[in-house]
Each structure stands twice: as C-alpha cells, then as structure tokens.
Enzyme design. Structure first.
Site, mmCIF file in Angstrom:
data_model
loop_
_atom_site.group_PDB
_atom_site.id
_atom_site.type_symbol
_atom_site.label_atom_id
_atom_site.label_comp_id
_atom_site.label_asym_id
_atom_site.label_seq_id
_atom_site.Cartn_x
_atom_site.Cartn_y
_atom_site.Cartn_z
ATOM 1 N N ARG B 258 0.857 -1.174 0.000
ATOM 2 C CA ARG B 258 0.000 0.000 0.000
ATOM 3 C C ARG B 258 0.902 1.237 0.000
ATOM 4 O O ARG B 258 1.431 1.622 1.027
ATOM 5 C CB ARG B 258 -0.847 -0.042 1.273
ATOM 6 N N HIS B 262 -3.541 4.314 4.612
ATOM 7 C CA HIS B 262 -4.605 3.303 4.767
ATOM 8 C C HIS B 262 -5.915 3.930 4.294
ATOM 9 O O HIS B 262 -6.558 3.474 3.370
ATOM 10 C CB HIS B 262 -4.720 2.851 6.225
ATOM 11 N N TYR B 271 4.376 5.405 11.278
ATOM 12 C CA TYR B 271 4.593 3.991 11.617
ATOM 13 C C TYR B 271 5.449 3.210 10.630
ATOM 14 O O TYR B 271 5.747 2.057 10.857
ATOM 15 C CB TYR B 271 3.252 3.280 11.857
#
Lengths: 326, 363
Positions: B258, B262, B271
C-alpha cells in the site's frame, strides 16, 4: 387437522415450504442428520437431502454470512442459531450486513432469509441457554422480529417469515416447544408479520405480552376475572418489530390501564418502547401509571432459581392489581 | 509406532512471471489478447490517477475519507480480469481498480466517497456486492453466493477480496472453512499490502506466508507477486478454472504494497519508514507492466502520455458529473428508503416528522 406441539408445527411449516419452493434451504448446527437438537428439523434431511438441509460447522457468523450470500443470489435460507445465547458470535453479520444489504445497495440486493433461534428459560438449561434478549435485534433497523406463542401461530408466522422479502428473526420459546398441543390445519395458513392479536377480550385492563409468557398472562387474566371481577384484555404481540402500536392504542383507549409482561430484562426492554409508544399515542387515555412485570436486570440466573426470575402468574397479578389500584 | 510426518494435501508455492527487473519467464506467461492487455494497462493508470485526484479533493474537503488502491493495481486487475462478468465480485473497501474494471462509473465511486448512499448502488448489469467495510465480513457472503451457484448447477464462481489484516479475523477462518467443507466455487484473493493501518504483517501473524493458511482448511493456497500482473492473472485463472470444474475454492495471496495511506484519516510516516516505501515504489506494478507492453510493441512512450492525458480528462469529467448529480440528490428523507420492501407505519411517521422538521428549518 392434527394436534401438534410447537416443534411439530415448525417442522410442518418448514417441510411444506420446502416442498412448495425449491429455493427454501435449511442450515445450521445439527439441523440435518440429527434433525436439530430440539427436533424442529426432523426428517427434512431424509426428504430433501444434504444440499438443502445443511449440517454446518460450528460457525454462527459464517452461517449468517453464508445465508446472506445465498439470499442475495435468490435462495431463501432458513438458518438456525442453536440457542439465542450463542447468536452473538454472528451478531455483527446480522447488524453490519444482513440488516443493511437492501439499504446499502439501494434496493438492488435483498436478503429474504429467516434466522430461527430458541430463546427464553423454563427448560432447566445451562448458562447462556435461557436468555430473552430480543431487543438486541429489535434495536437494529432493517430486521423484523417475530415471536410466536404456540403451535398454530408459530406455523403460520414461520410460513410468512419464509415468504417475507426481508430478513426475519424468529424467536421460539423453548418452554412452550412441547408443553401443549394445538390444532394445526394441514392446509396452508399464514399470519401477517407486524400484527398483534387480542387473545382475550376485556374492558378493564390491557395486558401486553408475547411468546411463552402469553400463557401465564392468560392464566393471570382468568384469576383476575374470578377473584377481582376484572376483565383484562390480553394482547399477544407476535411481532416485536415492527410493533403494532395501533392495536395497542385501541385497547389502551378502551381500558386506560396497562400491564406489560415479558421475560426480557426490564431496562431498555421491549416494555420501555411499548410505554413510549402508548405515551405518544394515547397518554391522555391513561388512568394509571403503566406497570412492567419483567425479568430483572441481572444475568439470567442458573436454572435452580430461574422460576424466581421469570415472571409467574403471582407477579403478573401483582402488577395488574397495581395498574388497577391508582 | 513411529513418529511420522503427515503428508498434507497441498504444498505452498510462490509464483512470479515478470519480475521487477523486467525479466520474463516465457513458459509461464498466460494467454491474454492484446486488446485485454491494453485495457488492463489503461484501467491501472485510470485507477492511479483517480486515486491521486481523489486524495487532492479529500484534502480540499470536497470528498470524505477513502481508501486509496495505489500500488495494488496489478493485484486487482490481474485477478478481476481473470473472471467473467457473469461471475460475482465480493469486495472489501479498497478495490477501486477492480470496480473500474467491472464497469462501476467513477461518478458512483465519487458520490460514495462524498457521503451519498446513492453512490453505493451497483449498476444493474454488474454482479458485484457493494463495498463492505467491517474487515473480513464479506468473505462468507462469497461462500453463500458460490454455494447457491453450485446448487443451481451453474458454472459461475464468486471471488472475494480482503487484506492481510482480514486473515486474523474469525470471519476469514469461518468463511474459508465453510467454502472447503461445501466445496464451493469461490476464489479468495488476499491482497497482502503489508500494513493493516499501522499494524505490520508480522504482528498480524507469525506464519511464513498468508497463503499457507489455506492448508488448515485442506484448500490449495498460492502466493504470487502481487505487483506482477501476469502472475496474478495466471494464478487467478487457474483458481477460476478449478472452481468451474467443481474442484472447489482456492486462496491466493498477492504480495503487494500500500504505497499510500490506509485511508485519508491516517499518517503512515508515523509507523513506517520512508526507505521501505521507496523500495516498494521501485517495484511499481504499472511501470513494470508498461515496460512489458513496450517490449511487446503494444505501447510507445507517446501512447503512454496520451493515455495519461485521456484518463486525467476522464477523472476530471467524472468529478464535474458527480458535482452535478450531487445537486440533484440529497433529499435527506431518502434515508427512509430501502430499509424494508414495504415501509412500516412507524417509519412512515418518522419520515413525515423529518419532512416537517426540514421544512421548519428551511423556514
């Protein structure tokens, strides 16, 4: 016309609908070869085969999700949760998916499925086997909640539920599964979902109830008549959602006094909604505060004490006399 | 009584046909006609540009939260192109590329992302379920649809999409298990994009692959390079053939990434490292496929530029159309529609209440 128990009447409804409509399927844990742990699906497996009477793995969520898929594709699945206390494994399928598919797809997809589940106490079962938590589902837009009170209306309502274009949850009171027999005609019979029935006429007090407790309410009404000279009108809701508030209003406007009887917990229970509806429609006809005779707001106790938890005729009488006293 | 190894029904393989360096395994190349190859390419580019524009529009407040598919275009087109329009697609919420392939208009996707229910309606000639947001909850729907197909003796199949995070949900386990128990014509496409919001793949599960989870259900599982369109297509084709032949379901793990957020509600820089993202950008599925089409002489640099201009025009046109449609839509009382086949009296009362309140508010 045969005298059937509620188990046999449910079995009759399933059998006749499966004979009539080959898109009707039955699925659940132990519903096939075993015929259901309560025998509601007995002999269906032999008659219709394992493709239409499916023994499933222990997977409540997938039973519901799979039923949704089958229904979207044009079948009419009748799935079973072995006990309503185990249905929460699949609650999110019911809430997030089953109840929403018609709405989410703007009417493109519909979910004409039935989910049957035994509910309520009175059969001395273990923890999780005796709850009456129909409001969890009744609080969910998109579902219909039906609760019959005996063999004849169970059969007729189940047929209607199977034919209904929307998802119906069909709660079956375990304590009345085999406790009495009733004449059930062999020929087809249906009952409209969303309509309650006056099961005893009277002009002094309205007693609103449903499911297994309808019988205790009727007993209490007879005692009231004999001992107090009071004629109670007893309404059997049959459908919890959508609630038939028109019939409730008609009766309340006649009697002005109401007692509500249910096995479910009191707080935020069906009685709370019924009172709200009566207040909205018929408040000025009331002559006394509405009384609730219900299960207490505690975890449903183990069976040694369950009869102290479930409303009995003496508690119903107390509630009724309270409603009459003011 | 020796202690013996139990031989399982299946082994886990990894499939790669066209690698990131452009190296091609000619023996494994699936048969795809030129027209389809070009349509695949265009769909990926359109999806990419659509994502980029939507991201901008989201930042400007024109649309709401959405989940970009950027980086996963090959794993979506490669799989969806391998099934027929008469087969069913059961998506989660990130299958923009696959939805475009199936024919979902961009305007519908835009309306949905702008908060209008109407955008979620699937066109009548398309066999797709609407977007399902709760992770893994759609998996068993594909099993039910496939079971119904099988009972009717049809040769169709149902294919469902989900991510790496979904493999930790109970519904993944229950769904795959039932599919194998009933031998349904279902294809499970796991888009392993390495991240479930901020949770990396290794916190999701300790298994070496996600594909091997199929073994627990007695189902074949295959891991493919998800940025290799040819590999995804070949694997899905094989699974689809198996389903149609009555040989049951398959789990395919597409290893992809990805590239974007998100959803527009999170910040991935918190993160994951920039290096990781950059490394995956080098494996961009569109670049890889373009290089392949160029060596096949199906595309030139000019063509690529032309397609780019064309799809950007299409995306902008879709927004205009969506804006126009939004002006026509938006009678809030429509929220009372499609709850039940027939509106019960209490709902009609509430609908009338709402109408009155709206009129009072408008003065």
């Amino acid at each position: 016309m045969a005298e059937l128990t509620m188990i046999e009447a449910i079995n009759l409804a399933l059998r006749q609908e499966m004979e009539k409509d080959e898109s009707v399927f039955v699925l659940g844990e132990d519903v096939g070869y075993e015929g259901g742990i309560f025998r509601t699906t007995e002999n269906l497996y032999d008659q219709f085969g394992k493709e239409r009477v499916m023994d499933t793995p222990m997977a409540e969520s997938a039973i519901l999700g799979m039923s949704l898929g089958m229904a979207v594709y044009g079948l009419k699945p009748v799935c079973e949760m072995q006990f309503s206390g185990f249905s929460y494994f699949g609650f999110h399928q019911m809430e997030s998916q089953v109840a929403r598919m018609r709405w989410r797809s703007r009417g493109r997809y519909t979910v004409p499925m039935v989910c049957r589940m035994p509910y309520g106490g009175g059969v001395r079962a273990l923890e999780h086997h005796s709850e009456s938590r129909e409001v969890y589902y009744a609080h969910t837009p998109g579902l219909k909640i039906v609760i019959p009170s005996g063999p004849r209306n169970a059969r007729a309502l189940l047929v209607s539920a199977i034919r209904d274009p929307d998802p119906v949850i069909f709660f079956e009171g375990k304590s009345i599964y085999r406790s009495f027999r009733e004449e059930v005609p062999d020929e087809e019979e249906t009952l409209p979902i969303g309509e309650s029935q006056v099961v005893r006429e009277g002009g002094d007090l309205t007693m609103i109830t449903y499911g297994a407790l309808t019988h205790r309410a009727l007993e209490a009404a007879e005692t009231l008549s004999e001992e107090d000279g009071i004629e109670a009108e007893v309404i059997d809701l049959l459908t919890i959602s959508p609630l038939d508030d028109r019939k409730l209003s008609e009766s309340v406007r006649k009697t002005g006094r109401v007692v509500i009887v249910h096995e479910a917990h009191r707080s935020f229970g069906p009685g709370a909604e019924i009172i709200a509806r009566i207040n909205e429609k018929s408040f000025f006809y009331l002559e006394a505060p509405i009384q609730r005779v219900t299960g207490y707001d505690v975890i449903t106790p183990y069976f040694a004490r369950e009869q102290d938890y479930i409303p009995d005729t003496s508690r119903i009488l107390q509630g009724a006399r309270q409603a009459l006293s003011a | 009584m020796p202690r013996k190894k139990i031989k399982l029904d299946h082994q886990i393989e990894n499939l790669s046909i066209l690698n990131e360096k452009g190296k091609l395994d000619k023996d494994l190349v699936p048969e795809i006609d030129d027209k389809t190859l070009l349509r695949m390419h265009r769909t990926m580019v359109l999806s990419r540009r659509f994502d980029e524009h939507q991201l901008r529009w989201q930042r400007q407040g024109r649309i709401g939260t959405f989940a970009p598919a950027k980086g996963q275009e090959a794993s979506q087109v490669g799989s969806i192109a391998a099934i027929e329009p008469s087969d069913w697609m059961v998506p989660s919420f990130r299958e923009t590329t696959a939805a475009i392939w199936r024919g979902t208009p961009l305007t519908g996707l835009l309306l949905y992302n702008a908060g209008y229910n109407e955008g979620g309606r699937i066109p009548d000639d398309q066999n797709d379920l609407p977007i399902a947001i709760p992770v893994a909850s759609q998996i068993s729907h594909a099993v039910g649809i496939a079971y119904a197909m099988k009972c009717r003796g049809e040769k169709h199949l149902a294919m469902t999409y989900f991510g790496d995070g979904a493999t930790s949900e109970g519904d993944f386990h229950e769904g795959l298990n039932l599919a194998q128990v009933y031998n349904t014509p279902t294809v499970f496409i796991c888009q392993n994009n390495q991240w479930a919001i901020s949770t990396p793949r290794e916190i999701q599960t300790r298994t070496k692959t996600l594909a091997q989870k199929a073994l627990a259900y007695g189902m074949p599982g295959l891991q493919v390079d998800g940025n290799d369109l040819l590999a995804v297509y070949a694997a899905t084709r094989e699974a689809a053939d198996r389903a149609r032949k009555g040989d049951g379901p398959t789990l395919i793990e597409c290893v992809t990434y990805r590239i974007e957020v998100h959803t527009t509600a999170d910040d991935p820089s918190k993160y994951r490292s920039e290096e990781e993202v950059e490394a995956w950008k080098k494996r961009d599925p569109i670049v890889r496929f373009e290089r392949y089409l160029k060596t096949k002489k199906l595309l030139s640099d000019d063509d690529i530029e032309g397609i780019d201009e064309e799809v950007i025009k299409e995306v902008k046109g879709a927004w205009k159309e969506a804006e126009d449609q939004m002006k026509q839509l938006g009678d809030p009382v429509d929220m009372f529609d499609h709850l039940y086949a027939e509106r019960p009296p209490y709902l009609e009362e509430q609908r009338q209440d709402m109408k009155q309140s709206l009129e009072a508010r408008r003065g």
